[in-house]
Scaffold this motif. Sequence first.
Motif, mmCIF file in Angstrom:
data_model
loop_
_atom_site.group_PDB
_atom_site.id
_atom_site.type_symbol
_atom_site.label_atom_id
_atom_site.label_comp_id
_atom_site.label_asym_id
_atom_site.label_seq_id
_atom_site.Cartn_x
_atom_site.Cartn_y
_atom_site.Cartn_z
ATOM 1 N N LEU A 41 0.831 -1.205 0.000
ATOM 2 C CA LEU A 41 0.000 0.000 0.000
ATOM 3 C C LEU A 41 0.868 1.259 0.000
ATOM 4 O O LEU A 41 0.584 2.225 -0.726
ATOM 5 C CB LEU A 41 -0.915 -0.005 1.228
ATOM 6 N N LEU A 42 1.924 1.261 0.789
ATOM 7 C CA LEU A 42 2.803 2.427 0.839
ATOM 8 C C LEU A 42 3.465 2.680 -0.513
ATOM 9 O O LEU A 42 3.585 3.834 -0.952
ATOM 10 C CB LEU A 42 3.859 2.237 1.935
ATOM 11 N N VAL A 43 3.915 1.610 -1.166
ATOM 12 C CA VAL A 43 4.521 1.769 -2.487
ATOM 13 C C VAL A 43 3.486 2.305 -3.471
ATOM 14 O O VAL A 43 3.776 3.191 -4.291
ATOM 15 C CB VAL A 43 5.113 0.437 -2.980
ATOM 16 N N TRP A 44 2.254 1.780 -3.390
ATOM 17 C CA TRP A 44 1.211 2.250 -4.292
ATOM 18 C C TRP A 44 0.892 3.709 -4.051
ATOM 19 O O TRP A 44 0.680 4.476 -4.993
ATOM 20 C CB TRP A 44 -0.058 1.415 -4.127
ATOM 21 N N LEU A 45 0.856 4.148 -2.795
ATOM 22 C CA LEU A 45 0.593 5.547 -2.482
ATOM 23 C C LEU A 45 1.683 6.457 -3.051
ATOM 24 O O LEU A 45 1.394 7.546 -3.552
ATOM 25 C CB LEU A 45 0.478 5.742 -0.969
ATOM 26 N N LEU A 46 2.931 6.008 -2.992
ATOM 27 C CA LEU A 46 4.016 6.786 -3.575
ATOM 28 C C LEU A 46 3.866 6.848 -5.093
ATOM 29 O O LEU A 46 4.077 7.905 -5.703
ATOM 30 C CB LEU A 46 5.368 6.171 -3.200
ATOM 31 N N TYR A 47 3.483 5.731 -5.689
ATOM 32 C CA TYR A 47 3.218 5.713 -7.135
ATOM 33 C C TYR A 47 2.092 6.687 -7.480
ATOM 34 O O TYR A 47 2.210 7.516 -8.397
ATOM 35 C CB TYR A 47 2.851 4.302 -7.586
ATOM 36 N N PHE A 48 0.987 6.612 -6.739
ATOM 37 C CA PHE A 48 -0.167 7.470 -7.000
ATOM 38 C C PHE A 48 0.205 8.939 -6.848
ATOM 39 O O PHE A 48 -0.172 9.786 -7.665
ATOM 40 C CB PHE A 48 -1.304 7.104 -6.038
ATOM 41 N N ALA A 49 0.970 9.257 -5.798
ATOM 42 C CA ALA A 49 1.397 10.639 -5.584
ATOM 43 C C ALA A 49 2.270 11.112 -6.730
ATOM 44 O O ALA A 49 2.145 12.257 -7.192
ATOM 45 C CB ALA A 49 2.149 10.745 -4.263
ATOM 46 N N GLY A 50 3.160 10.250 -7.216
ATOM 47 C CA GLY A 50 4.041 10.627 -8.320
ATOM 48 C C GLY A 50 3.285 10.946 -9.588
ATOM 49 O O GLY A 50 3.622 11.898 -10.321
ATOM 50 N N VAL A 51 2.239 10.170 -9.878
ATOM 51 C CA VAL A 51 1.426 10.435 -11.067
ATOM 52 C C VAL A 51 0.699 11.770 -10.921
ATOM 53 O O VAL A 51 0.597 12.548 -11.875
ATOM 54 C CB VAL A 51 0.414 9.290 -11.287
ATOM 55 N N ARG A 52 0.205 12.054 -9.733
ATOM 56 C CA ARG A 52 -0.575 13.270 -9.524
ATOM 57 C C ARG A 52 0.289 14.522 -9.474
ATOM 58 O O ARG A 52 -0.132 15.600 -9.880
ATOM 59 C CB ARG A 52 -1.367 13.160 -8.210
ATOM 60 N N ILE A 53 1.503 14.406 -8.950
ATOM 61 C CA ILE A 53 2.346 15.585 -8.749
ATOM 62 C C ILE A 53 2.772 16.199 -10.069
ATOM 63 O O ILE A 53 2.811 17.409 -10.234
ATOM 64 C CB ILE A 53 3.571 15.222 -7.876
ATOM 65 N N GLY A 54 3.107 15.372 -11.041
ATOM 66 C CA GLY A 54 3.532 15.893 -12.339
ATOM 67 C C GLY A 54 5.032 15.836 -12.508
ATOM 68 O O GLY A 54 5.782 15.652 -11.564
#
Length: 371
Positions: A41-54
């Motif tokens: 879950l933590l890795v996925w959250l970092l992935y999700f944040a990276g996609v959203r940040i730009g």
Amino acid sequence: MFSIVLNIVGTLLHLYVAARLYSLDAVRSRISRRAWWVGALLVWLLYFAGVRIGDEALDWRWWPRQFALTWLGITFVMSLCLLAADLLSGFGYLARAHTQKLRAAGAIAGVLLAAFALFQGMRAPVIVDQEVVMQDLPKALDGTVIVAVSDIHLGAQRRADWLAGRVAQINALEPAAVLLLGDQVEDEPVGAPWLGSTLRGLRAPLGVWAVTGNHEFYGDAETTVREFEEGGVRWLRDRKVILAPGLALAGIEDVGSRMRSGGDYTEGLARTLAGPGPGTTILMSHIPAPPIIDAARERGVGLMLSGHTHGGQIWPFGYAVQQRFARYAGAYEVGGMQLYVTRGAGSWGPRMRLWRPGEILRLTLRAAPAL
């Protein structure tokens, strides 16, 4: 919309890889289910944040975005290998006695293949030599060396040191001219003081020339053009120049946006090559769109150079790219016109290439033998 697609695809790949890895006895015996899925879950959250940040080029936002893109590439490659293992085992139902071994082999193969793809994406581009016989090329120009480079994608992944390395590679080839075939930047202008001085290090007696690619227009294209001009690069935006007596160089503005909107997008080419001239012509067009190729051949172009496709970049995407661009990588002969579509020197998205690395193209021009 693009971020939504990345989120959905990335999430599915992440969950599949995580589930298959945890199904291995060697993993379950050492890590509790709770710890494994909290970590996933933590890795996925970092992935999700990276996609959203730009993908901001030079500030702190570069790291999560690059992690997200790299993780997407790694999970894709690993999913291919784990899926192959699942198919061989009937997803654990047909060959239960061998399921653990097959999944372990798939996981190991996925890690090794992802590591190889990262190596291919991060290594220096290779030099590809190509001799081109051109009708109407003056004998005096026989043996002229032209270097063509596409899809550099300067920005977050590739900065001053990377570009300086490519300048050194190109200069070692002793080109008469250097041609930049589009997507010089990832999106936004580089906005760095090193760009002009690095580009001015290119040594080419007949000049350094560029055309726009689709990525130039994802940001401020006019600022990008000015930045490269400050480095001595001259742009051909629906324009033709004489490189040497008997050899013309033409370049057209990127047609990507017009392709997406539909209709005819060969007007720029028609204006650029409005009339025949003495000798032969090299055409720079970032996208190897079939109508552009056909129109160039009809207008007597001797050599057309394109990029854009990245050669598929990560297998098996080359097959999908080929559905859009039948001539998507390498050398082709089109009704007497020579066409070369380069894989490009950089990459887009994950800094990965499977199977072949990026390339810099060295073209040796040859005059056709007298009849």
